[in-house]
Design a protein around this motif. Sequence first.
Motif, PDB file in Angstrom:
ATOM      1  N   ALA A   9       0.836  -1.202   0.000  1.00  0.00           N
ATOM      2  CA  ALA A   9       0.000   0.000   0.000  1.00  0.00           C
ATOM      3  C   ALA A   9       0.867   1.247   0.000  1.00  0.00           C
ATOM      4  CB  ALA A   9      -0.917  -0.002   1.219  1.00  0.00           C
ATOM      5  N   ALA A  46      -0.110  -9.128  -2.415  1.00  0.00           N
ATOM      6  CA  ALA A  46      -0.168  -8.036  -1.441  1.00  0.00           C
ATOM      7  C   ALA A  46       0.620  -8.413  -0.191  1.00  0.00           C
ATOM      8  CB  ALA A  46      -1.614  -7.724  -1.077  1.00  0.00           C
ATOM      9  N   GLU A 408     -10.997  -2.032   3.132  1.00  0.00           N
ATOM     10  CA  GLU A 408      -9.842  -1.417   3.783  1.00  0.00           C
ATOM     11  C   GLU A 408     -10.125  -1.136   5.254  1.00  0.00           C
ATOM     12  OE1 GLU A 408      -9.451  -1.434  -0.358  1.00  0.00           O
ATOM     13  OE2 GLU A 408     -11.082  -0.499   0.784  1.00  0.00           O
ATOM     14  N   TRP A 443      -3.712  -6.585  -3.740  1.00  0.00           N
ATOM     15  CA  TRP A 443      -4.813  -6.168  -2.864  1.00  0.00           C
ATOM     16  C   TRP A 443      -6.082  -5.862  -3.649  1.00  0.00           C
ATOM     17  CZ3 TRP A 443      -6.828  -6.839   1.499  1.00  0.00           C
ATOM     18  CH2 TRP A 443      -7.837  -5.990   1.972  1.00  0.00           C
ATOM     19  N   ARG A 447      -9.126  -7.781  -2.066  1.00  0.00           N
ATOM     20  CA  ARG A 447     -10.117  -7.021  -1.302  1.00  0.00           C
ATOM     21  C   ARG A 447     -11.541  -7.455  -1.633  1.00  0.00           C
ATOM     22  NH1 ARG A 447     -12.710  -2.711  -3.564  1.00  0.00           N
ATOM     23  NH2 ARG A 447     -12.571  -1.428  -1.691  1.00  0.00           N
TER      24      ARG A 447
END
Length: 483
Positions: A9, A46, A408, A443, A447
């Motif tokens: 991230a 990720a 998130e 991600w 997600r």
Amino acid sequence: MLITDADVAGYPALVDVRCDGGTIVAMGRSLRRRRGEPVLAAAGGALLPGLHDHHIHMVALAALHSSVQCGPPAVTNAAQLAAALRADTGDGWLRGVAYHESVAGVLDTAQLDRLRADRPVKIQHRSGKLWVVNSAAARRLELERHAGLPGIELDSAGRPNGRLWRLDGWMREQLARAGQGGALPGLAGVSRLLASFGVTGCTDATPDNGEVAMAHFTEAAVRGELLQSVRVMGGATLPEPGTPQVRRGERKLMLDESALPEWDALCAAIGDAHRQGRAVAVHCVTRAELVLALSALRAAGRHPGDRIEHASLVPADCLPLLREVGVRVITQPGFIHERGDQYLAAVPAGEWDDLYRCRALLAQGVPLAGSTDAPYGSPDPWVAMRAAVVRRSRAGVTLGPRETLTPEQALALFTCAADTPGGPARAVAVGAVADLCLLHYPWQAARNRLTSADVRATLRSGALIHDGARPSVPQRLRTTDAA
């Protein structure tokens, strides 16, 4: 260790991450491998901070492998309960877990004797606060002799009816004195399972943790069986551990609406903990328990680490009070999935939004962290994350759609620090402790899945504690839940 080509991230392209001495020491493109340095190829997956379960019961989870499931979804009626208990062969203690009244009503000794009388039986309610024993178990525990002990429920004739409230520690001591066991189960299998979910830290919230439990955690860490860092809650006399991997946490205070403590005693307990430099963690599942806890915390004075455990029902008018008192809330959104269908039947529709709130608490500025409450919920934190996002029961009914989180936000519930639950999510950055969870996918793909099946590797302090293969653990410790 050098981790290559990771999706991190805040970085627009894949990066390499070097861990050394337990911390992240370098990040960048095309870091050169040092001689003899292990390499973990992320291949675009990720790289996340390791997950922390902020409320779990590790010893009880470890005992689950030798227990019989006695509640939903595995057991849903009296006939299934009888079959499950009779299927367990042997002549020693039979331990049942996860019972709920929707299966066969309120259990007592007489009912258990009809189900299984040839060996001692103890069944735990899914709330964790009640055990029910049959006659054979009552004799071994000498309930008649201890009938005056608080927590031993009596019938109309003043005799024990087999229902034991908050007496886990006492039961263990009774059995140990009688030479019938009482030793705590090993933690190695549970620890490997949690590592396979990407969990690098846990807060054990068992209220009767004391010297024996602290020694158990410490010894497991020294032997290398405990892979996670563990923060241990307990009572006023909980000792300091003997290893940095295990730390003493908050003083746990239990509130039960049917037997609430005296006001002065509750305030005094909070004040005593604060004078020791310890925060308190107050168990609250009903509105009355929450209001009492918040009022007592406001009266006794604040500690920045004070916590409300569960906050199962939070009416809208309690939201400003939570913010005013300045507590942290540790919640279990996974119960919306796991128990949602029972809530639909037992909780008035007007209170469905109050169940395990998430978005409203964040909107009020209340620090919010996530947990599983395993073994009373699935030990897989990804189940809880998915439930926080979709808020659907097993049958697919949505409860409290206004309380949904983004993926998130759901991840952040499990990536905040152990000592500041609900604080900022930890980051994968130079100087950070190398507690890491590597996924198979970037991600942006992960997600939308939020599944532990995507966990490829787990590192604690830069050391690999899970390498992608599911651990060999008893089937009852596994989870196949899907939100």
